[in-house]
Motif scaffolding. Structure first.
Motif, short mmCIF file in Angstrom:
data_model
loop_
_atom_site.label_atom_id
_atom_site.label_comp_id
_atom_site.label_asym_id
_atom_site.label_seq_id
_atom_site.Cartn_x
_atom_site.Cartn_y
_atom_site.Cartn_z
N ASP A 170 -6.85 -2.24 -5.03
CA ASP A 170 -7.30 -1.00 -5.68
C ASP A 170 -6.09 -0.16 -6.06
O ASP A 170 -5.22 0.09 -5.21
CB ASP A 170 -8.20 -0.20 -4.74
N PHE A 171 -6.07 0.30 -7.30
CA PHE A 171 -5.00 1.16 -7.78
C PHE A 171 -5.52 2.56 -8.06
O PHE A 171 -6.69 2.73 -8.44
CB PHE A 171 -4.39 0.60 -9.07
N PHE A 172 -4.67 3.53 -7.88
CA PHE A 172 -4.91 4.87 -8.39
C PHE A 172 -3.73 5.19 -9.29
O PHE A 172 -2.64 5.50 -8.81
CB PHE A 172 -5.03 5.89 -7.26
N GLY A 173 -3.95 5.05 -10.61
CA GLY A 173 -2.81 5.12 -11.52
C GLY A 173 -1.94 3.90 -11.28
O GLY A 173 -2.40 2.76 -11.36
N ASP A 174 -0.67 4.14 -10.97
CA ASP A 174 0.24 3.03 -10.68
C ASP A 174 0.42 2.82 -9.17
O ASP A 174 1.23 1.98 -8.75
CB ASP A 174 1.62 3.31 -11.30
N THR A 175 -0.29 3.55 -8.36
CA THR A 175 -0.13 3.48 -6.91
C THR A 175 -1.14 2.51 -6.29
O THR A 175 -2.34 2.56 -6.60
CB THR A 175 -0.30 4.87 -6.26
N VAL A 176 -0.66 1.64 -5.41
CA VAL A 176 -1.55 0.72 -4.70
C VAL A 176 -2.25 1.49 -3.58
O VAL A 176 -1.59 2.00 -2.66
CB VAL A 176 -0.74 -0.46 -4.10
N GLU A 177 -3.57 1.59 -3.66
CA GLU A 177 -4.33 2.32 -2.65
C GLU A 177 -4.79 1.42 -1.50
O GLU A 177 -4.67 1.78 -0.33
CB GLU A 177 -5.57 2.97 -3.28
N LYS A 178 -5.34 0.26 -1.85
CA LYS A 178 -5.86 -0.65 -0.82
C LYS A 178 -5.58 -2.09 -1.23
O LYS A 178 -5.57 -2.43 -2.41
CB LYS A 178 -7.39 -0.47 -0.66
N ILE A 179 -5.37 -2.91 -0.22
CA ILE A 179 -5.28 -4.36 -0.42
C ILE A 179 -6.21 -5.01 0.60
O ILE A 179 -5.97 -4.90 1.81
CB ILE A 179 -3.85 -4.89 -0.21
N VAL A 192 0.84 -1.19 0.00
CA VAL A 192 0.00 0.00 0.00
C VAL A 192 0.88 1.25 0.00
O VAL A 192 1.83 1.37 0.78
CB VAL A 192 -0.94 0.01 1.23
N GLY A 193 0.59 2.17 -0.92
CA GLY A 193 1.32 3.42 -1.00
C GLY A 193 2.49 3.39 -1.97
O GLY A 193 3.04 4.44 -2.29
N GLU A 194 2.84 2.21 -2.44
CA GLU A 194 3.96 2.11 -3.38
C GLU A 194 3.44 1.95 -4.81
O GLU A 194 2.30 1.57 -5.04
CB GLU A 194 4.88 0.95 -3.01
N GLU A 195 4.32 2.23 -5.77
CA GLU A 195 3.93 2.19 -7.17
C GLU A 195 4.36 0.90 -7.86
O GLU A 195 5.41 0.34 -7.55
CB GLU A 195 4.53 3.39 -7.92
N ASP A 196 3.51 0.43 -8.75
CA ASP A 196 3.81 -0.69 -9.63
C ASP A 196 3.35 -0.30 -11.03
O ASP A 196 2.43 0.50 -11.18
CB ASP A 196 3.08 -1.96 -9.19
N ALA A 197 3.97 -0.88 -12.02
CA ALA A 197 3.56 -0.59 -13.41
C ALA A 197 2.24 -1.31 -13.67
O ALA A 197 2.22 -2.47 -14.10
CB ALA A 197 4.65 -1.04 -14.38
N PHE A 198 1.13 -0.64 -13.41
CA PHE A 198 -0.19 -1.27 -13.42
C PHE A 198 -0.51 -1.96 -14.73
O PHE A 198 -1.04 -3.08 -14.75
CB PHE A 198 -1.25 -0.21 -13.11
N THR A 199 -0.18 -1.34 -15.85
CA THR A 199 -0.54 -1.93 -17.14
C THR A 199 0.24 -3.20 -17.45
O THR A 199 -0.19 -4.02 -18.26
CB THR A 199 -0.29 -0.91 -18.28
N GLU A 200 1.39 -3.39 -16.79
CA GLU A 200 2.21 -4.57 -17.05
C GLU A 200 1.86 -5.74 -16.15
O GLU A 200 2.24 -6.88 -16.43
CB GLU A 200 3.70 -4.21 -16.87
N ILE A 201 1.15 -5.48 -15.05
CA ILE A 201 0.91 -6.50 -14.04
C ILE A 201 0.15 -7.71 -14.58
O ILE A 201 0.55 -8.85 -14.33
CB ILE A 201 0.19 -5.89 -12.82
#
Length: 265
Positions: free
Chosen positions: A91-100, A40-49
């Motif tokens: 839940d993502f906001f852009g590439d940021t993980v908002e909630k797990i 939570v709070g860190e970024e991942d390349a959402f489109t690549e996941i």
């Protein structure tokens, strides 16, 4: 398979006690298991996941219902990780993980949120870019070993299918992959192997290799297996030699009174 992957991950990350059937130890193991950690709070390349998860053996579905599946809706990723009892919604906001949040698979109700989760692969077959050319060469070489046109034709079909599927999840490719190794290579130093009912295990071990060799011969004769397929099991003598290099304890039940041991005394 999922319990096997969970066990390998535990062994490679400090697990103190691992229980296994002898048949599991004769097979090849991955040196490293790929994984993805969401925090939570860190970024991942959402489109690549999603593609990364598919490469790790996960199946994309409309709605997750069993382990090893993943679903993507907008900026919400549902995944049923290997080793987990219930799926999680990220839940993502852009590439940021908002909630797990883990959730109830029946009602869909979200449970108490967590800050981090590590997702293990849904396959123990890890094919790298370096492997692909090597596998193609081995398949072409293997095709020359068949003695009948029927076996060659069937093997040709299998080889073409493996190549077109990008070699994902084809377990019999394990002998060719650079990420493959034997059980003894991933044991920590000073490990102790405890054999429960040594006589029974010895009988199982011999029967296992006999069955493996007979099955390989039948499949190979029909073009359903390649020469390297036999190496999915560690060579029998190599296995026995490597056991000699590990500390060992054996437990055996004596139901009678053999001349060398009187258990009731």
């Amino acid at each position: 398979l999922f319990r096997r992957i969970d066990g390998i991950h535990a062994l490679q990350n400090g697990g103190e006690v691992i229980t296994a059937e002898i048949s599991a130890l004769c097979q090849l193991f991955p040196k490293k298991l790929p994984s993805i950690t969401f925090t939570v709070g860190e970024e991942d390349a959402f489109t690549e996941i999603p593609n990364l998860l598919v490469q790790m053996g996960y199946v994309r579905v409309f709605e997750v219902e069993s382990g090893g599946t993943v679903a993507l809706r907008g900026d919400i990723l549902d995944i049923y990780p290997v080793g987990a009892k219930i799926p999680v919604r990220i839940d993502f906001f852009g590439d940021t993980v908002e909630k797990i949040k883990p959730y109830d698979i029946t009602t869909g109700d979200r449970l108490q949120g967590i800050k981090q989760i590590t997702v293990l692969p849904a396959t123990d077959v890890v094919v790298t870019e370096n492997d692909k050319e090597h596998v193609k060469i081995a398949l072409e070489k293997g095709l020359k070993e068949y003695k009948t046109s029927e076996a060659y034709t069937r093997a040709r079909e299998i080889a073409d299918e493996i190549i077109s599927n990008e070699m994902n999840e084809d377990a019999f490719l394990l002998p060719l992959l650079e990420n493959s190794t034997d059980f003894f290579s991933i044991l920590p130093e000073n490990a102790v192997l405890i054999f429960d009912e040594g006589k029974t295990l010895w009988d199982k071990f011999n029967a296992l290799y006999k069955e493996h060799e007979e099955r390989f011969t039948r499949l190979f004769d029909g073009g359903e297996a390649f020469g390297f397929t036999k190496e999915q099991f560690i060579d029998k003598q190599v296995f026995l030699d490597k056991i000699g290099g590990v500390r060992r304890v054996a437990m055996q039940t004596f139901t009678g009174n053999p001349f060398f041991f009187q258990p009731l005394r």
